[in-house]
Design a protein around this motif. Structure first.
Motif, mmCIF file in Angstrom:
data_model
loop_
_atom_site.group_PDB
_atom_site.id
_atom_site.type_symbol
_atom_site.label_atom_id
_atom_site.label_comp_id
_atom_site.label_asym_id
_atom_site.label_seq_id
_atom_site.Cartn_x
_atom_site.Cartn_y
_atom_site.Cartn_z
ATOM 1 N N GLU B 58 51.705 37.844 55.943
ATOM 2 C CA GLU B 58 51.345 37.703 54.533
ATOM 3 C C GLU B 58 52.392 38.438 53.691
ATOM 4 O O GLU B 58 52.743 39.573 54.009
ATOM 5 C CB GLU B 58 49.962 38.354 54.327
ATOM 6 C CG GLU B 58 49.357 38.113 52.985
ATOM 7 C CD GLU B 58 47.922 38.653 52.907
ATOM 8 O OE1 GLU B 58 47.321 38.920 53.978
ATOM 9 O OE2 GLU B 58 47.410 38.814 51.791
ATOM 10 N N GLY B 59 52.907 37.779 52.680
ATOM 11 C CA GLY B 59 53.881 38.428 51.803
ATOM 12 C C GLY B 59 55.329 38.138 52.157
ATOM 13 O O GLY B 59 56.221 38.355 51.339
ATOM 14 N N ASP B 60 55.584 37.657 53.373
ATOM 15 C CA ASP B 60 56.957 37.279 53.736
ATOM 16 C C ASP B 60 57.427 36.139 52.835
ATOM 17 O O ASP B 60 56.636 35.269 52.476
ATOM 18 C CB ASP B 60 57.011 36.784 55.196
ATOM 19 C CG ASP B 60 56.915 37.922 56.194
ATOM 20 O OD1 ASP B 60 56.893 39.097 55.767
ATOM 21 O OD2 ASP B 60 56.847 37.628 57.413
ATOM 22 N N PRO B 61 58.702 36.116 52.486
ATOM 23 C CA PRO B 61 59.210 34.981 51.720
ATOM 24 C C PRO B 61 59.050 33.692 52.525
ATOM 25 O O PRO B 61 59.396 33.655 53.707
ATOM 26 C CB PRO B 61 60.689 35.321 51.493
ATOM 27 C CG PRO B 61 60.999 36.404 52.470
ATOM 28 C CD PRO B 61 59.729 37.136 52.736
ATOM 29 N N ALA B 62 58.536 32.669 51.870
ATOM 30 C CA ALA B 62 58.176 31.427 52.581
ATOM 31 C C ALA B 62 59.394 30.527 52.692
ATOM 32 O O ALA B 62 59.571 29.600 51.909
ATOM 33 C CB ALA B 62 57.029 30.732 51.860
ATOM 34 N N ARG B 63 60.226 30.784 53.677
ATOM 35 C CA ARG B 63 61.482 30.053 53.796
ATOM 36 C C ARG B 63 61.416 28.903 54.785
ATOM 37 O O ARG B 63 62.288 28.058 54.825
ATOM 38 C CB ARG B 63 62.597 31.014 54.221
ATOM 39 C CG ARG B 63 63.101 31.880 53.072
ATOM 40 C CD ARG B 63 64.435 32.475 53.411
ATOM 41 N NE ARG B 63 64.296 33.827 53.949
ATOM 42 C CZ ARG B 63 64.335 34.935 53.187
ATOM 43 N NH1 ARG B 63 64.489 34.837 51.890
ATOM 44 N NH2 ARG B 63 64.215 36.126 53.720
ATOM 45 N N ARG B 64 60.392 28.917 55.628
ATOM 46 C CA ARG B 64 60.371 27.936 56.703
ATOM 47 C C ARG B 64 59.075 27.148 56.761
ATOM 48 O O ARG B 64 58.031 27.596 56.322
ATOM 49 C CB ARG B 64 60.549 28.646 58.058
ATOM 50 C CG ARG B 64 61.925 29.240 58.217
ATOM 51 C CD ARG B 64 62.035 29.959 59.541
ATOM 52 N NE ARG B 64 63.376 30.506 59.716
ATOM 53 C CZ ARG B 64 63.745 31.253 60.755
ATOM 54 N NH1 ARG B 64 62.877 31.547 61.708
ATOM 55 N NH2 ARG B 64 64.972 31.694 60.839
ATOM 56 N N VAL B 65 59.190 25.983 57.386
ATOM 57 C CA VAL B 65 58.034 25.148 57.676
ATOM 58 C C VAL B 65 57.946 25.042 59.195
ATOM 59 O O VAL B 65 58.969 24.932 59.866
ATOM 60 C CB VAL B 65 58.215 23.749 57.049
ATOM 61 C CG1 VAL B 65 57.115 22.807 57.485
ATOM 62 C CG2 VAL B 65 58.291 23.855 55.540
#
Lengths: 246, 246
Positions: B58-65
């Motif tokens: 939670e809180g990590d930058p959402a860079r991946r799918v």
DNA sequence: CGACGAGTTGAGCACGTTCAAATCGAGTGG
DNA sequence: CCACTCGATTTGAACGTGCTCAACTCGTCG
């Protein structure tokens, strides 16, 4: 006492980020340009509702898509023995019935005098085909809905009664901010205590008691029976997030 | 003991209707044709995980799918004082992280040895641009997710402990049916009792007790500690729906 | 003013929790 | 192969939050 004038959709400030949407059905947000919305209106018909009237029932064939332009609605499902869970409230600008199921999986009812536009599935599909950005927007918004739904699961699964109330008021406040575009300490409650209870997984008595509790702690004030004033937003946020003096 | 061979995605029967998806993150279902999936794989990288390892926090930058191809994952959020709500479990074929937020709003962890493919946001966007049917599919699926999330709200807000357990087993069973393509009386439980409790808004003790209760009533059998056999599906459905001898 | 429904308050209760102890089961080493 | 260990699960007993049922108050509309 609805929140917005009926011109809501075109009058709303464009480009609101929708970061913290509370739980509600799929919404095409304020990011639609007025001409796109005008196109949409041309395809639909307007419908007026009085408080308590249903838009549709759980199990009805899902033939229409709705856009709320005035007033507010509640969405709920029933269990076999009459237990009820309100899964969301809708406000002007919200869309409804875009799930692609054959039947509506919930019942929707007006909380007060409401005005909404409806479109046949086909007309709405044509509209989407003519406005390719909309599909992406719909998808984006349903992702937001999903995030909001997860927040509501946290609330229902793990929060205490007082925390649920606090979260609810803050959600409503944020949502009214998005609809009206202005920040307000007063939060309107167009729904009954029972509706709130059924939304928060509580009873109306507990809602009443926790309301009194938050009031005594100086976090809120009951301006009228259907209007809450947030007195100490910071502390209320703490309560809502589950940080307490414990 | 994962549910499917690692070739799951291409081996799965096409065109499953996904009517009754249990709660989980956005999923591209079995309806994708193998060549589309092959295209997708070409864009991504494979990653292996052991039980307990996080996919992201939670809180990590959402860079991946992400796309899960083997094993199972749990999704959860934490409250300030450590209370936890598991908001979903993921199985092979499920997609993850497609919400378009800047940060992930939950933590995802492997329940057992798992294998997943990841794509940069850009690569995934390109993939969608190249395969126009996928956007619609994603939108369709997130609508399903939302319906499932609403069902989970009913569970968390209004069902008793026994009803929650019954609903959970039936959901898992339906989901394993969809993943494997075969109907099975045995339901695998790759998650711990605590995970189940945190998913159902209960404690691990209550889960244990209600399990014993359903067993004594002849509705289920505990084949092993992590495998439940549904003995009387019809009565279990009744319990799950809130119809009881009351 | 009276009546009715919605909301509040109070007292006792119940379901699920908490805390503690017992049991099970998988993994390790003798 | 068995003894031992450690964590997960189950079981037990006391407790507490929120529910139930009932009485009371408030607000609205006739």
């Amino acid at each position: 006492m609805p929140y917005t004038p009926s011109g809501a959709l075109t009058d709303l400030p464009a480009g609101h980020p929708c970061e913290t949407c509370p739980v509600r059905p799929i919404t095409i947000c304020r990011s639609q340009t007025p001409d796109v919305l005008a196109d949409l209106r041309r395809l639909g018909s307007m419908q007026k509702l009085e408080a308590g009237q249903p838009v549709f029932h759980e199990g009805d064939p899902a033939r229409r898509v709705f856009m709320l332009t005035f007033g507010s609605l509640k969405i709920y499902t029933l269990l076999g023995d009459g237990r009820r869970q309100v899964t969301g409230f809708m406000f002007p600008g919200d869309f409804l019935g875009i799930s692609l199921e054959g039947e509506y999986s919930f019942t929707v009812e007006a909380l007060n005098s409401a005005e909404l536009w409806w479109f046949s599935r086909d007309a709405f599909a044509r509209f989407i085909a003519d406005h390719p950005t909309v599909e992406h927007e719909l998808y984006r918004l349903s992702a937001h809905e999903l995030a909001a739904a997860q927040q509501q699961m946290v609330l229902l699964g793990r929060k205490t009664a007082a925390e649920r109330l606090a979260s609810f008021f803050l959600d409503l406040q944020r949502r009214q901010e998005r609809v009206t575009g202005v920040s307000e300490r007063n939060v309107d409650l167009p729904m009954s205590r029972l509706d709130i209870a059924d939304y928060l997984g509580l009873t109306k008595e507990t809602v009443s008691r926790m309301l009194a509790d938050l009031r005594q702690r100086g976090l809120i004030r009951l301006a009228q029976q259907n209007r809450v004033e947030v007195l100490d937003r910071e502390r209320l946020e703490e309560v809502a997030a589950g940080y307490e003096g414990d």
